[in-house]
Design a protein around this motif. Structure first.
Motif, PDB file in Angstrom:
ATOM      1  N   ALA A 131       0.830  -1.204   0.000  1.00  0.00           N
ATOM      2  CA  ALA A 131       0.000   0.000   0.000  1.00  0.00           C
ATOM      3  C   ALA A 131       0.864   1.254   0.000  1.00  0.00           C
ATOM      4  O   ALA A 131       0.551   2.251  -0.675  1.00  0.00           O
ATOM      5  N   ALA A 132       1.970   1.217   0.745  1.00  0.00           N
ATOM      6  CA  ALA A 132       2.869   2.366   0.788  1.00  0.00           C
ATOM      7  C   ALA A 132       3.454   2.656  -0.590  1.00  0.00           C
ATOM      8  O   ALA A 132       3.631   3.818  -0.964  1.00  0.00           O
ATOM      9  N   VAL A 133       3.750   1.611  -1.373  1.00  0.00           N
ATOM     10  CA  VAL A 133       4.258   1.823  -2.733  1.00  0.00           C
ATOM     11  C   VAL A 133       3.258   2.623  -3.556  1.00  0.00           C
ATOM     12  O   VAL A 133       3.607   3.622  -4.209  1.00  0.00           O
ATOM     13  N   ALA A 134       2.003   2.202  -3.526  1.00  0.00           N
ATOM     14  CA  ALA A 134       0.984   2.880  -4.325  1.00  0.00           C
ATOM     15  C   ALA A 134       0.804   4.330  -3.892  1.00  0.00           C
ATOM     16  O   ALA A 134       0.672   5.233  -4.729  1.00  0.00           O
ATOM     17  N   VAL A 135       0.806   4.570  -2.596  1.00  0.00           N
ATOM     18  CA  VAL A 135       0.612   5.931  -2.091  1.00  0.00           C
ATOM     19  C   VAL A 135       1.765   6.830  -2.513  1.00  0.00           C
ATOM     20  O   VAL A 135       1.571   7.977  -2.933  1.00  0.00           O
ATOM     21  N   VAL A 136       3.001   6.336  -2.425  1.00  0.00           N
ATOM     22  CA  VAL A 136       4.156   7.152  -2.793  1.00  0.00           C
ATOM     23  C   VAL A 136       4.212   7.371  -4.306  1.00  0.00           C
ATOM     24  O   VAL A 136       4.575   8.457  -4.773  1.00  0.00           O
ATOM     25  N   VAL A 137       3.847   6.364  -5.102  1.00  0.00           N
ATOM     26  CA  VAL A 137       3.784   6.562  -6.557  1.00  0.00           C
ATOM     27  C   VAL A 137       2.825   7.692  -6.886  1.00  0.00           C
ATOM     28  O   VAL A 137       3.145   8.591  -7.695  1.00  0.00           O
ATOM     29  N   VAL A 253       7.329  13.306   1.813  1.00  0.00           N
ATOM     30  CA  VAL A 253       8.746  13.625   1.690  1.00  0.00           C
ATOM     31  C   VAL A 253       9.488  13.321   2.988  1.00  0.00           C
ATOM     32  O   VAL A 253      10.708  13.147   2.995  1.00  0.00           O
ATOM     33  N   VAL A 254       8.766  13.217   4.094  1.00  0.00           N
ATOM     34  CA  VAL A 254       9.416  12.906   5.362  1.00  0.00           C
ATOM     35  C   VAL A 254       9.951  11.477   5.392  1.00  0.00           C
ATOM     36  O   VAL A 254      10.851  11.157   6.166  1.00  0.00           O
ATOM     37  N   LEU A 255       9.413  10.618   4.523  1.00  0.00           N
ATOM     38  CA  LEU A 255       9.802   9.198   4.539  1.00  0.00           C
ATOM     39  C   LEU A 255      11.307   8.984   4.407  1.00  0.00           C
ATOM     40  O   LEU A 255      11.911   8.320   5.261  1.00  0.00           O
ATOM     41  N   PRO A 256      11.972   9.507   3.343  1.00  0.00           N
ATOM     42  CA  PRO A 256      13.405   9.207   3.212  1.00  0.00           C
ATOM     43  C   PRO A 256      14.259   9.781   4.334  1.00  0.00           C
ATOM     44  O   PRO A 256      15.235   9.149   4.748  1.00  0.00           O
ATOM     45  N   TYR A 277       4.903   2.941   8.254  1.00  0.00           N
ATOM     46  CA  TYR A 277       4.576   3.915   7.220  1.00  0.00           C
ATOM     47  C   TYR A 277       3.282   3.544   6.511  1.00  0.00           C
ATOM     48  O   TYR A 277       2.447   4.404   6.216  1.00  0.00           O
ATOM     49  N   GLY A 278       3.097   2.251   6.265  1.00  0.00           N
ATOM     50  CA  GLY A 278       1.837   1.810   5.678  1.00  0.00           C
ATOM     51  C   GLY A 278       0.661   2.085   6.592  1.00  0.00           C
ATOM     52  O   GLY A 278      -0.401   2.537   6.150  1.00  0.00           O
ATOM     53  N   ALA A 279       0.831   1.826   7.904  1.00  0.00           N
ATOM     54  CA  ALA A 279      -0.248   2.085   8.855  1.00  0.00           C
ATOM     55  C   ALA A 279      -0.570   3.573   8.929  1.00  0.00           C
ATOM     56  O   ALA A 279      -1.728   3.963   9.137  1.00  0.00           O
ATOM     57  N   ALA A 280       0.447   4.432   8.758  1.00  0.00           N
ATOM     58  CA  ALA A 280       0.228   5.871   8.824  1.00  0.00           C
ATOM     59  C   ALA A 280      -0.708   6.348   7.718  1.00  0.00           C
ATOM     60  O   ALA A 280      -1.354   7.396   7.861  1.00  0.00           O
ATOM     61  N   GLN A 281      -0.805   5.573   6.619  1.00  0.00           N
ATOM     62  CA  GLN A 281      -1.726   5.951   5.550  1.00  0.00           C
ATOM     63  C   GLN A 281      -3.183   5.703   5.939  1.00  0.00           C
ATOM     64  O   GLN A 281      -4.089   6.269   5.325  1.00  0.00           O
ATOM     65  N   ALA A 282      -3.406   4.852   6.922  1.00  0.00           N
ATOM     66  CA  ALA A 282      -4.773   4.459   7.282  1.00  0.00           C
ATOM     67  C   ALA A 282      -5.349   5.293   8.409  1.00  0.00           C
ATOM     68  O   ALA A 282      -6.479   5.063   8.823  1.00  0.00           O
ATOM     69  N   VAL A 283      -4.596   6.260   8.924  1.00  0.00           N
ATOM     70  CA  VAL A 283      -5.094   7.073  10.035  1.00  0.00           C
ATOM     71  C   VAL A 283      -5.295   8.501   9.555  1.00  0.00           C
ATOM     72  O   VAL A 283      -4.649   8.947   8.608  1.00  0.00           O
ATOM     73  N   PRO A 284      -6.209   9.245  10.189  1.00  0.00           N
ATOM     74  CA  PRO A 284      -6.400  10.645   9.809  1.00  0.00           C
ATOM     75  C   PRO A 284      -5.284  11.517  10.354  1.00  0.00           C
ATOM     76  O   PRO A 284      -4.429  11.065  11.120  1.00  0.00           O
ATOM     77  N   SER A 289       2.919  12.387  12.149  1.00  0.00           N
ATOM     78  CA  SER A 289       2.645  11.597  13.350  1.00  0.00           C
ATOM     79  C   SER A 289       3.291  10.218  13.274  1.00  0.00           C
ATOM     80  O   SER A 289       3.376   9.512  14.286  1.00  0.00           O
ATOM     81  N   PHE A 290       3.745   9.834  12.090  1.00  0.00           N
ATOM     82  CA  PHE A 290       4.534   8.605  11.930  1.00  0.00           C
ATOM     83  C   PHE A 290       5.702   8.584  12.903  1.00  0.00           C
ATOM     84  O   PHE A 290       6.156   7.512  13.328  1.00  0.00           O
ATOM     85  N   ALA A 291       6.193   9.762  13.295  1.00  0.00           N
ATOM     86  CA  ALA A 291       7.278   9.832  14.274  1.00  0.00           C
ATOM     87  C   ALA A 291       6.893   9.165  15.581  1.00  0.00           C
ATOM     88  O   ALA A 291       7.756   8.581  16.268  1.00  0.00           O
ATOM     89  N   ALA A 292       5.621   9.221  15.963  1.00  0.00           N
ATOM     90  CA  ALA A 292       5.181   8.590  17.208  1.00  0.00           C
ATOM     91  C   ALA A 292       5.372   7.081  17.145  1.00  0.00           C
ATOM     92  O   ALA A 292       5.813   6.453  18.126  1.00  0.00           O
ATOM     93  N   PHE A 293       5.038   6.481  16.002  1.00  0.00           N
ATOM     94  CA  PHE A 293       5.253   5.044  15.832  1.00  0.00           C
ATOM     95  C   PHE A 293       6.729   4.693  15.958  1.00  0.00           C
ATOM     96  O   PHE A 293       7.107   3.719  16.628  1.00  0.00           O
TER      97      PHE A 293
END
Length: 405
Positions: A131-137, A253-256, A277-284, A289-293
């Motif tokens: 899912a993360a691949v599709a979102v970043v594409v 852009v925060v991912l890399p 990162y994939g889970a971060a796509q499923a939350v509002p 906030s990925f930093a919290a994970f």
């Protein structure tokens, strides 16, 4: 001609209590799916159309200002609106309300992920990474169309991607941003249209300079203090503060930058990073906030809730300082055409940095077979053509990945 019942943004009463702002932004934080662009749509509907706290011009000015700052753009717009309506306490309340739901959900996922069986976590991990691949594409495509509309900026983006791949994420990103800024200022003949500063921007020139000084002192002082004291919590705070200070473009852009911080140091395994990162796509709420994970799953001490708190505060603190500095100085900064051209070049470099991240680690860690590629294609169709929300695409992809074992 003005409607007598319409309240202009800076007429009295223009003050809102921190509690009111917290409640409004908490509702937005619970319902704002879809990433930064969608967040701005929610903000406009809430504060321009429904509450009439801001007019269209002022809202556009605030959005334009935040696009010129490093950090999470939609969160910075929320902080600025809170600052305009409720002062410093209002800015804190707005940020807390908008960020708290996603932080709590990702910390809960961090705890739950470690409790899953090996087989279950492998299936979940596979779906989240695909899912993360599709979102970043989709992010690379949409940002490229917007930020690289001509050959020169497309070339800057391509050169930045090559630089990051050849030099590595850490050095390559910094070199790309600096070079792109210089190239943009020197070579671009067009610049982003920047509106005039709206009246009534809060703060003083002295306060703005104090915020800038604090921003720079923490950016350069925290790593030195962490190295001298050999303190893991301080090192964790310094690392996430640096990421929040250097990310232009926000969102994906925060991912890399985060990957370059936590994976090579052994704080978070690469597979766990991609699952989060994939889970971060499923939350509002904000993707930062990925930093919290990452703080919650880090290998050092403290981790868990304490680690999540350190990482979250650190990655958002630069936004408070930069917004506090920029609001009073916006009218002066926008007068420099060379600065606008430099930012246009940097925005093009952001696309290239994200393109490099799409290849490594996103694609290389997720796509290993024809079935994986098929799932990526299906997720892209759902996102790009059927306009399915990203959180729903994540859930669908996880189910499909589990089915097509």
């Amino acid at each position: 001609m003005h409607d007598a019942n319409t309240e202009t943004p800076f007429d009295l009463p223009s003050h809102s209590s921190p509690w009111t702002l917290f409640c409004i932004f908490l509702r937005l934080g619970l319902t704002s799916f879809g990433g930064p662009a969608a967040h701005l749509g929610y903000f406009r509907d809430e504060f321009v159309s429904r509450r009439r706290w801001l007019d269209e011009h002022t809202f556009s000015d605030v959005v334009a200002l935040c696009q010129f700052l490093p950090g999470p753009g939609s969160s910075q717009v929320g902080i600025a609106i809170g600052r305009l309506r409720g002062g410093i306490a209002g800015a804190l309340a707005a940020w807390l309300g908008f960020t708290l739901p996603s932080v709590l959900l990702l910390v809960a996922f961090a705890y739950g992920f470690t409790l899953l069986s090996d087989a279950t976590s492998l299936h979940l991990l596979r779906g989240l990474k695909i899912a993360a691949v599709a979102v970043v594409v989709q992010a690379v495509w949409s940002m490229g169309r917007m930020l690289c509309p001509d050959r020169l900026r497309a070339t800057i983006a391509a050169a930045s991607a090559i630089t990051v791949i050849l030099l590595g994420a850490g050095l390559g990103q910094i070199a790309s941003i600096v070079t792109a800024g210089v190239a943009g200022a020197a070579l671009l003949t067009t610049s982003t249209e920047v509106p005039s500063a709206p009246p009534g921007m809060p703060g003083s020139r002295t306060g703005a300079l104090a915020c800038l000084a604090a921003f720079a002192l923490l950016l350069f002082g925290l790593p030195a203090a962490a190295a001298y004291l050999h303190s893991y919590p301080l090192d964790l705070f310094a690392a996430f503060y640096r990421v929040g200070s250097l990310v232009f473009g926000g969102g994906h852009v925060v991912l890399p930058l985060l990957e370059a911080v936590v994976v090579p140091r052994g704080w978070v395994p690469a597979n766990t990073f991609m699952a989060g990162y994939g889970a971060a796509q499923a939350v509002p709420g904000p993707l930062f906030s990925f930093a919290a994970f990452l703080g919650a799953t880090s290998s050092g001490h403290p981790a868990g809730f304490a680690g999540a708190l350190i990482a979250t505060v650190a990655i958002f603190l630069p936004s408070f300082l930069l917004v506090g500095a920029a609001l009073p100085l916006w009218g002066r900064l926008r007068a420099f055409a060379s600065m606008r051209r430099a930012m246009a070049g940097i925005n093009a470099a952001v696309v290239g940095i994200l393109l490099a991240a799409l290849y490594d680690p996103v694609w290389t860690s997720a796509v290993h077979s024809g079935r994986d590629f098929a799932l990526v294609v299906a997720a892209l169709v759902l996102l790009g053509w059927w306009r399915v929300p990203s959180w729903a695409v994540v859930l669908i992809t996880v189910v499909l990945a589990w089915w097509f074992v």
